[in-house]
Scaffold this motif. Structure first.
Motif, mmCIF file in Angstrom:
data_model
loop_
_atom_site.group_PDB
_atom_site.id
_atom_site.type_symbol
_atom_site.label_atom_id
_atom_site.label_comp_id
_atom_site.label_asym_id
_atom_site.label_seq_id
_atom_site.Cartn_x
_atom_site.Cartn_y
_atom_site.Cartn_z
ATOM 1 N N UNK A 140 0.832 -1.208 0.000
ATOM 2 C CA UNK A 140 0.000 0.000 0.000
ATOM 3 C C UNK A 140 0.866 1.257 0.000
ATOM 4 N N UNK A 141 1.993 1.190 0.695
ATOM 5 C CA UNK A 141 2.889 2.347 0.778
ATOM 6 C C UNK A 141 3.794 2.478 -0.435
ATOM 7 N N UNK A 142 4.022 1.367 -1.150
ATOM 8 C CA UNK A 142 4.955 1.368 -2.278
ATOM 9 C C UNK A 142 4.467 2.304 -3.385
ATOM 10 N N UNK A 143 5.307 3.246 -3.752
ATOM 11 C CA UNK A 143 4.960 4.195 -4.796
ATOM 12 C C UNK A 143 4.237 5.425 -4.264
ATOM 13 N N UNK A 144 3.638 5.316 -3.082
ATOM 14 C CA UNK A 144 2.962 6.464 -2.465
ATOM 15 C C UNK A 144 3.877 7.108 -1.436
ATOM 16 N N UNK A 145 4.336 6.282 -0.508
ATOM 17 C CA UNK A 145 5.173 6.780 0.578
ATOM 18 C C UNK A 145 6.586 6.235 0.446
ATOM 19 N N UNK A 146 6.682 4.985 0.036
ATOM 20 C CA UNK A 146 7.990 4.385 -0.213
ATOM 21 C C UNK A 146 8.323 4.538 -1.691
ATOM 22 N N UNK A 147 9.388 5.271 -2.011
ATOM 23 C CA UNK A 147 9.735 5.490 -3.413
ATOM 24 C C UNK A 147 10.177 4.201 -4.106
ATOM 25 N N UNK A 148 9.387 3.764 -5.072
ATOM 26 C CA UNK A 148 9.633 2.488 -5.754
ATOM 27 C C UNK A 148 10.997 2.455 -6.442
ATOM 28 N N UNK A 149 11.364 3.534 -7.100
ATOM 29 C CA UNK A 149 12.649 3.565 -7.809
ATOM 30 C C UNK A 149 13.828 3.410 -6.853
ATOM 31 N N UNK A 150 13.729 4.036 -5.684
ATOM 32 C CA UNK A 150 14.818 3.955 -4.716
ATOM 33 C C UNK A 150 14.985 2.547 -4.157
ATOM 34 N N UNK A 151 13.889 1.780 -4.137
ATOM 35 C CA UNK A 151 13.929 0.430 -3.575
ATOM 36 C C UNK A 151 14.308 -0.632 -4.599
ATOM 37 N N UNK A 152 14.535 -0.244 -5.846
ATOM 38 C CA UNK A 152 14.857 -1.195 -6.912
ATOM 39 C C UNK A 152 16.008 -2.137 -6.546
ATOM 40 N N UNK A 153 17.050 -1.680 -5.829
ATOM 41 C CA UNK A 153 18.123 -2.614 -5.458
ATOM 42 C C UNK A 153 17.670 -3.751 -4.531
ATOM 43 N N UNK A 205 10.187 -10.565 0.292
ATOM 44 C CA UNK A 205 11.078 -10.091 -0.758
ATOM 45 C C UNK A 205 10.336 -9.036 -1.578
ATOM 46 N N UNK A 206 11.077 -8.317 -2.387
ATOM 47 C CA UNK A 206 10.491 -7.355 -3.318
ATOM 48 C C UNK A 206 10.645 -7.931 -4.719
ATOM 49 N N UNK A 207 9.528 -8.007 -5.427
ATOM 50 C CA UNK A 207 9.559 -8.478 -6.813
ATOM 51 C C UNK A 207 9.128 -7.326 -7.716
ATOM 52 N N UNK A 208 9.078 -7.572 -9.010
ATOM 53 C CA UNK A 208 8.648 -6.540 -9.953
ATOM 54 C C UNK A 208 7.208 -6.116 -9.689
ATOM 55 N N UNK A 209 6.425 -6.991 -9.059
ATOM 56 C CA UNK A 209 5.006 -6.700 -8.789
ATOM 57 C C UNK A 209 4.762 -6.215 -7.374
ATOM 58 N N UNK A 210 5.815 -6.038 -6.583
ATOM 59 C CA UNK A 210 5.654 -5.549 -5.212
ATOM 60 C C UNK A 210 6.230 -6.520 -4.197
ATOM 61 N N UNK A 211 5.972 -6.230 -2.938
ATOM 62 C CA UNK A 211 6.458 -7.097 -1.864
ATOM 63 C C UNK A 211 5.609 -8.359 -1.815
ATOM 64 N N UNK A 212 6.259 -9.475 -1.469
ATOM 65 C CA UNK A 212 5.537 -10.732 -1.342
ATOM 66 C C UNK A 212 6.239 -11.578 -0.289
ATOM 67 N N UNK A 213 5.490 -12.494 0.340
ATOM 68 C CA UNK A 213 6.124 -13.355 1.348
ATOM 69 C C UNK A 213 7.114 -14.310 0.709
ATOM 70 N N UNK A 214 8.088 -14.729 1.477
ATOM 71 C CA UNK A 214 9.057 -15.742 1.046
ATOM 72 C C UNK A 214 8.712 -17.048 1.732
ATOM 73 N N UNK A 253 17.903 4.453 5.118
ATOM 74 C CA UNK A 253 17.717 5.746 4.463
ATOM 75 C C UNK A 253 16.292 5.907 3.927
ATOM 76 N N UNK A 254 15.695 4.820 3.450
ATOM 77 C CA UNK A 254 14.320 4.881 2.966
ATOM 78 C C UNK A 254 13.373 5.192 4.115
ATOM 79 N N UNK A 255 13.565 4.533 5.260
ATOM 80 C CA UNK A 255 12.725 4.813 6.428
ATOM 81 C C UNK A 255 12.889 6.251 6.890
ATOM 82 N N UNK A 256 14.124 6.763 6.842
ATOM 83 C CA UNK A 256 14.372 8.147 7.242
ATOM 84 C C UNK A 256 13.692 9.139 6.296
#
Length: 185
Positions: A60-73, A93-102, A152-155
């Motif tokens: 829900x936060x991805x792309x709104x509050x958490x910058x998706x581009x910054x999290x690409x690594x 984990x983070x996949x191309x479609x968002x976070x998902x359980x491992x 840094x993302x959390x900050x």
């Protein structure tokens, strides 16, 4: 008799107004730990439900509050969040479609460990990650570059915007009520 009536009248006061969400979130979090017996029981329960709650919130936060581009690594990296006193070990984990359980049992690329109170203090900005880290209340194991990226993302998160967006009136305003129209003849 008069004193009894006065006490009854004073009991008929209005309840205190509801506290604003921002007031609650900025209050100091008392020092507490989840009781060890609760942590031991929770550790034996399936970890998927709380992991799904975590990845749902992150998505829900991805792309709104958490910058998706910054999290690409983080894409494809195995992440683990351990809540030490509550017996939780959330693998995702983070996949191309968002976070998902491992579901694998492979060692995580980054593991964060802290107590419930410390995660709350971090989320509510009562304490920062550096303070928790140097006081050994937040343990980071694994790839330090990923750990630094997460920190840094959390900050960088605008928590005030998140709190404002979570207010019930704001959430309800997103939904438009359909207007009933009368047919024209």
């Amino acid at each position: 008799m008069a004193s009894g009536m006065a006490s009854r009248a004073s009991n008929n006061t209005l309840p205190p107004p509801e506290r604003d969400f921002t007031e609650i979130s900025m209050a100091s979090i008392p020092a507490f730990r989840v009781p060890p017996v609760v942590g031991r029981v929770v550790a034996r329960l399936p970890q998927l439900p709380p992991t799904l709650a975590l990845v749902g919130a992150l998505n829900l936060a991805l792309g709104r509050i958490l910058p998706k581009d910054d999290l690409e690594p983080l894409t494809g990296k195995r992440l683990q969040l351990d809540v030490t006193d509550a017996g939780l070990s959330l693998r995702f984990t983070l996949s191309a479609r968002g976070f998902r359980p491992r579901f694998d049992r492979q060692k995580a690329d980054l593991t964060l460990r802290a107590a419930t109170r410390d995660y709350l203090a971090l989320a509510l900005r009562e304490e920062d990650a550096d303070t928790l880290f140097f006081s050994r209340r937040l343990i980071m194991e694994g790839d330090t570059d990923i750990g630094l990226l997460v920190k840094n993302t959390l900050d960088a998160v605008d928590w005030d915007a998140l709190i404002a967006a979570a207010k019930p009136a704001t959430v309800l305003a997103r939904f438009k009520t359909p207007r009933l129209s009368t047919p024209t003849t």
